[in-house]
Design a protein around this motif. Structure first.
Motif, PDB file in Angstrom:
ATOM      1  N   MET A   1      56.878  21.639  56.582  1.00 43.30           N
ATOM      2  CA  MET A   1      55.581  21.192  57.630  1.00 43.30           C
ATOM      3  C   MET A   1      55.008  22.395  58.285  1.00 43.30           C
ATOM      4  SD  MET A   1      55.055  18.087  58.612  1.00 43.30           S
ATOM      5  CE  MET A   1      54.315  17.181  59.878  1.00 43.30           C
ATOM      6  N   ASP A   2      53.944  22.101  58.668  1.00 45.04           N
ATOM      7  CA  ASP A   2      52.986  22.985  59.053  1.00 45.04           C
ATOM      8  C   ASP A   2      53.211  23.536  60.327  1.00 45.04           C
ATOM      9  OD1 ASP A   2      49.892  21.303  59.883  1.00 45.04           O
ATOM     10  OD2 ASP A   2      51.727  21.256  60.634  1.00 45.04           O
ATOM     11  N   ASN A   3      53.956  23.414  61.256  1.00 44.43           N
ATOM     12  CA  ASN A   3      54.434  23.879  62.519  1.00 44.43           C
ATOM     13  C   ASN A   3      55.707  24.292  62.786  1.00 44.43           C
ATOM     14  OD1 ASN A   3      55.255  21.492  62.930  1.00 44.43           O
ATOM     15  ND2 ASN A   3      54.452  21.401  65.123  1.00 44.43           N
ATOM     16  N   GLY A   4      56.275  24.334  61.414  1.00 45.38           N
ATOM     17  CA  GLY A   4      57.990  24.617  61.595  1.00 45.38           C
ATOM     18  C   GLY A   4      58.753  23.550  61.399  1.00 45.38           C
ATOM     19  N   ASN A   5      60.065  23.691  61.556  1.00 40.75           N
ATOM     20  CA  ASN A   5      60.886  22.659  61.226  1.00 40.75           C
ATOM     21  C   ASN A   5      62.054  22.705  62.353  1.00 40.75           C
ATOM     22  OD1 ASN A   5      60.159  21.269  58.801  1.00 40.75           O
ATOM     23  ND2 ASN A   5      60.344  22.818  57.984  1.00 40.75           N
ATOM     24  N   GLU A   6      62.656  21.413  62.785  1.00 43.29           N
ATOM     25  CA  GLU A   6      63.936  21.426  63.298  1.00 43.29           C
ATOM     26  C   GLU A   6      65.303  22.169  62.690  1.00 43.29           C
ATOM     27  OE1 GLU A   6      64.056  17.207  63.285  1.00 43.29           O
ATOM     28  OE2 GLU A   6      62.082  17.054  63.827  1.00 43.29           O
ATOM     29  N   ALA A   7      65.386  21.824  63.889  1.00 45.59           N
ATOM     30  CA  ALA A   7      66.886  22.080  63.400  1.00 45.59           C
ATOM     31  C   ALA A   7      67.608  21.662  64.451  1.00 45.59           C
ATOM     32  CB  ALA A   7      67.309  23.140  62.525  1.00 45.59           C
ATOM     33  N   TYR A  79      58.699  32.850  41.419  1.00 45.66           N
ATOM     34  CA  TYR A  79      58.701  31.285  41.930  1.00 45.66           C
ATOM     35  C   TYR A  79      58.317  30.372  41.071  1.00 45.66           C
ATOM     36  CZ  TYR A  79      60.145  34.075  46.220  1.00 45.66           C
ATOM     37  OH  TYR A  79      60.703  34.840  47.142  1.00 45.66           O
ATOM     38  N   ARG A  80      57.881  30.594  40.025  1.00 43.92           N
ATOM     39  CA  ARG A  80      57.080  29.442  39.273  1.00 43.92           C
ATOM     40  C   ARG A  80      57.942  28.051  39.044  1.00 43.92           C
ATOM     41  NH1 ARG A  80      52.889  31.407  36.608  1.00 43.92           N
ATOM     42  NH2 ARG A  80      52.454  32.521  38.553  1.00 43.92           N
ATOM     43  N   TRP A  81      59.167  28.361  38.926  1.00 46.07           N
ATOM     44  CA  TRP A  81      60.289  27.132  38.723  1.00 46.07           C
ATOM     45  C   TRP A  81      60.196  26.432  39.853  1.00 46.07           C
ATOM     46  CZ3 TRP A  81      64.739  26.341  41.498  1.00 46.07           C
ATOM     47  CH2 TRP A  81      64.972  27.121  42.365  1.00 46.07           C
ATOM     48  N   ARG A  82      59.702  26.666  40.917  1.00 45.29           N
ATOM     49  CA  ARG A  82      59.665  25.692  42.380  1.00 45.29           C
ATOM     50  C   ARG A  82      58.199  25.148  42.158  1.00 45.29           C
ATOM     51  NH1 ARG A  82      62.612  29.226  46.968  1.00 45.29           N
ATOM     52  NH2 ARG A  82      61.363  27.774  48.271  1.00 45.29           N
ATOM     53  N   THR A  83      57.380  25.317  41.357  1.00 46.08           N
ATOM     54  CA  THR A  83      55.884  24.787  41.490  1.00 46.08           C
ATOM     55  C   THR A  83      55.788  23.287  40.990  1.00 46.08           C
ATOM     56  OG1 THR A  83      55.069  27.109  40.952  1.00 46.08           O
ATOM     57  CG2 THR A  83      53.572  25.147  40.753  1.00 46.08           C
ATOM     58  N   GLY A 294      67.519  21.231  49.893  1.00 48.30           N
ATOM     59  CA  GLY A 294      67.507  22.547  50.012  1.00 48.30           C
ATOM     60  C   GLY A 294      66.696  23.156  51.320  1.00 48.30           C
ATOM     61  N   TRP A 295      66.782  24.449  51.222  1.00 49.38           N
ATOM     62  CA  TRP A 295      66.230  25.296  52.348  1.00 49.38           C
ATOM     63  C   TRP A 295      65.992  26.763  52.217  1.00 49.38           C
ATOM     64  CZ3 TRP A 295      62.997  24.036  56.217  1.00 49.38           C
ATOM     65  CH2 TRP A 295      62.614  25.098  57.040  1.00 49.38           C
ATOM     66  N   ASP A 296      64.778  27.059  51.595  1.00 53.74           N
ATOM     67  CA  ASP A 296      64.819  28.443  50.935  1.00 53.74           C
ATOM     68  C   ASP A 296      63.361  29.006  51.144  1.00 53.74           C
ATOM     69  OD1 ASP A 296      64.411  30.871  49.585  1.00 53.74           O
ATOM     70  OD2 ASP A 296      65.665  30.098  47.742  1.00 53.74           O
ATOM     71  N   ARG A 297      63.014  29.591  52.253  1.00 49.43           N
ATOM     72  CA  ARG A 297      61.563  29.797  52.718  1.00 49.43           C
ATOM     73  C   ARG A 297      61.430  31.113  52.039  1.00 49.43           C
ATOM     74  NH1 ARG A 297      60.341  30.802  57.113  1.00 49.43           N
ATOM     75  NH2 ARG A 297      58.182  29.533  57.325  1.00 49.43           N
ATOM     76  N   GLU A 362      59.277  25.458  50.992  1.00 44.53           N
ATOM     77  CA  GLU A 362      60.256  25.613  51.904  1.00 44.53           C
ATOM     78  C   GLU A 362      61.586  25.579  51.240  1.00 44.53           C
ATOM     79  OE1 GLU A 362      58.775  25.093  56.153  1.00 44.53           O
ATOM     80  OE2 GLU A 362      59.624  23.463  55.420  1.00 44.53           O
ATOM     81  N   GLY A 363      61.809  25.199  49.893  1.00 55.34           N
ATOM     82  CA  GLY A 363      63.071  24.745  49.369  1.00 55.34           C
ATOM     83  C   GLY A 363      63.315  23.465  49.257  1.00 55.34           C
ATOM     84  N   GLY A 364      62.528  22.473  49.938  1.00 53.28           N
ATOM     85  CA  GLY A 364      62.969  21.084  49.746  1.00 53.28           C
ATOM     86  C   GLY A 364      62.095  20.219  48.962  1.00 53.28           C
ATOM     87  N   TRP A 365      62.695  19.830  47.693  1.00 57.09           N
ATOM     88  CA  TRP A 365      61.588  18.771  46.905  1.00 57.09           C
ATOM     89  C   TRP A 365      62.625  18.080  46.104  1.00 57.09           C
ATOM     90  CZ3 TRP A 365      62.550  24.133  45.397  1.00 57.09           C
ATOM     91  CH2 TRP A 365      63.142  24.515  44.543  1.00 57.09           C
ATOM     92  N   LEU A 366      61.988  17.086  45.627  1.00 56.19           N
ATOM     93  CA  LEU A 366      62.276  16.215  44.593  1.00 56.19           C
ATOM     94  C   LEU A 366      61.427  15.800  43.511  1.00 56.19           C
ATOM     95  CD1 LEU A 366      63.305  13.057  46.776  1.00 56.19           C
ATOM     96  CD2 LEU A 366      64.909  14.962  45.788  1.00 56.19           C
ATOM     97  N   VAL A 367      60.199  16.238  43.711  1.00 54.76           N
ATOM     98  CA  VAL A 367      59.041  16.012  42.838  1.00 54.76           C
ATOM     99  C   VAL A 367      59.518  17.056  41.483  1.00 54.76           C
ATOM    100  CG1 VAL A 367      57.514  17.994  43.733  1.00 54.76           C
ATOM    101  CG2 VAL A 367      56.489  16.095  42.239  1.00 54.76           C
TER     102      VAL A 367
END
Length: 396
Positions: A1-7, A79-83, A294-297, A362-367
């Motif tokens: 998200m563009d202003n940080g995340n919770e946690a 990081y191409r594998w995450r694109t 995931g979570w990997d920034r 940020e490390g969180g995806w399904l696409v």
């Protein structure tokens, strides 16, 4: 998200059969069904919560600040594998993203249907914002009838008690769409997130001020011919646990459940998230559990994005969780469904939320990722098999 995340990722020592047996033992009768020899599949019963994923759509507006930032953060070859699958390498350290947004969104609808997702929760911005291009392309797609959606909006984008933004009314307008997600009682599902004690006090004059605005939001929805929105408040766990009911929330949840200096295995991250579900339950309201993918920034840490003004290049580079295996992701999702179905009926949420469809940097995806890596969709399909529908074999 563009202003940080919770946690933190320990390899599973279990065999596939042991894993499935373990998962099966943890699930309540009637909530999930394990068919044949094997793979977890959600039974098509009314008790299963709806399963959706957050969409953070920074990828579809070449030349805009968010899209150009994504080209930079995921530009390095490592990081191409995450694109996302529609990213195109421009050179070893740069990316381009397709401008043919409608074609890409149509493919993503097929991908979500293949995985068995019930809905997308679009991060909410104004209609003319570059981050909204995907939402309006989705609404224009002839395939959109096969996929539900709702909105996940930052509280800050609502403005303040002194000056309310136009976004709440815009989102009420969207709720009239036939495929806007409704839960029991025909109520439109709406997430209002990034809620903190400081923001509520600063912009709304305290808890009662925000409650007044939520009541106005419901009244405006009623005036538009809609049932009361089912409002899920997401943000600071301790604050929500104490005040969400006083603000008039129907449920509580999270955008992402993580910690800024966390590191380790995906198993560790999943455990942290699952603890977060229980912490939110102290609110005595239904909890929409957030499933982490995931979570990997590190891409953002190496090449900070413009809106994260406090991030310094390289600061915190070792704070990340390892990516999930298919089995780990499937297990975490299955656990979220079991957890919802284990709650007392009066405090059982109608949905599960996944972080995220496309928070790739940020490390969180399904696409699917470049060129067409679909492991995460396949992990969801294993769990949601009973509700997954036929889709094109050519997912990318």
């Amino acid at each position: 998200m563009d202003n940080g995340n919770e946690a933190v990722r320990k390899p599973f020592a279990l065999t596939r059969r042991m894993l499935l047996a373990s998962l099966s033992a943890s699930l309540l009768p009637g909530s999930l069904s394990f068919l044949g020899s094997g793979d977890p599949a959600v039974a098509a019963t009314p008790s299963r919560p709806l399963v959706g994923a957050i969409r953070w759509d920074a990828w579809y507006a070449p030349g805009s600040q968010p899209t150009e930032a994504m080209k930079q953060s995921l530009g390095p070859d490592k990081y191409r594998w995450r694109t996302p699958f529609f990213g195109t390498p421009a050179n070893p350290n740069a990316l381009d993203f397709s401008a043919s947004i409608q074609a890409e969104i149509d493919k993503e609808i097929d991908q979500a249907i293949f995985a068995g997702l019930d809905y997308w929760a679009f991060a909410g911005y104004g209609a003319n914002h570059p981050m909204s291009k995907a939402l309006y392309a989705f609404r224009a797609s002839p395939k959109a009838a096969g996929m539900k959606y709702c909105m996940f909006t930052e509280l800050g984008r609502w403005g303040s008690a002194a000056k309310l933004s136009s976004l709440p009314k815009e989102h009420i307008g969207l709720m009239a769409d036939k495929n806007y997600l409704r839960v029991e009682g025909d109520r439109p599902l709406y997430f209002l997130g990034f809620i903190s004690s400081a923001e509520v006090n600063r912009s709304w004059g305290g808890v009662q001020g925000l409650r007044t605005q939520l009541n106005r939001f419901r009244s405006d929805a009623n005036a538009a011919g809609l049932a009361d929105p089912y409002i899920v408040l997401a943000g600071e766990t301790k604050f929500l646990s104490q005040e969400a009911a006083n603000m008039g929330a129907d449920a509580v949840g999270s955008y992402a459940i993580t910690t800024g200096n966390g590191r380790g295995s995906f198993t560790d991250l999943a455990k942290y998230a699952e603890k977060g579900w229980n912490d939110l339950a102290a609110s005595q309201l239904p909890v929409v559990p957030t499933v982490m993918t995931g979570w990997d920034r590190r891409p953002r840490i190496e090449r900070p994005v413009p809106w994260e003004t406090k991030q310094r290049p390289g600061d915190g580079i070792n704070n990340f969780y390892a990516a999930p295996t298919k089995k780990e992701l499937a297990g975490h999702l299955a656990q979220s469904i079991s957890w919802v179905n284990s709650r007392p009926a009066e405090s059982r949420a109608p949905a599960v939320l996944i972080y995220a469809w496309n928070e790739n940097d940020e490390g969180g995806w399904l696409v699917p990722t470049f060129p067409c890596q679909t492991d995460r969709l396949e992990a969801l399909r294993e769990v949601l098999k009973a509700t997954a529908r036929a889709a094109s074999k050519n997912l990318c």
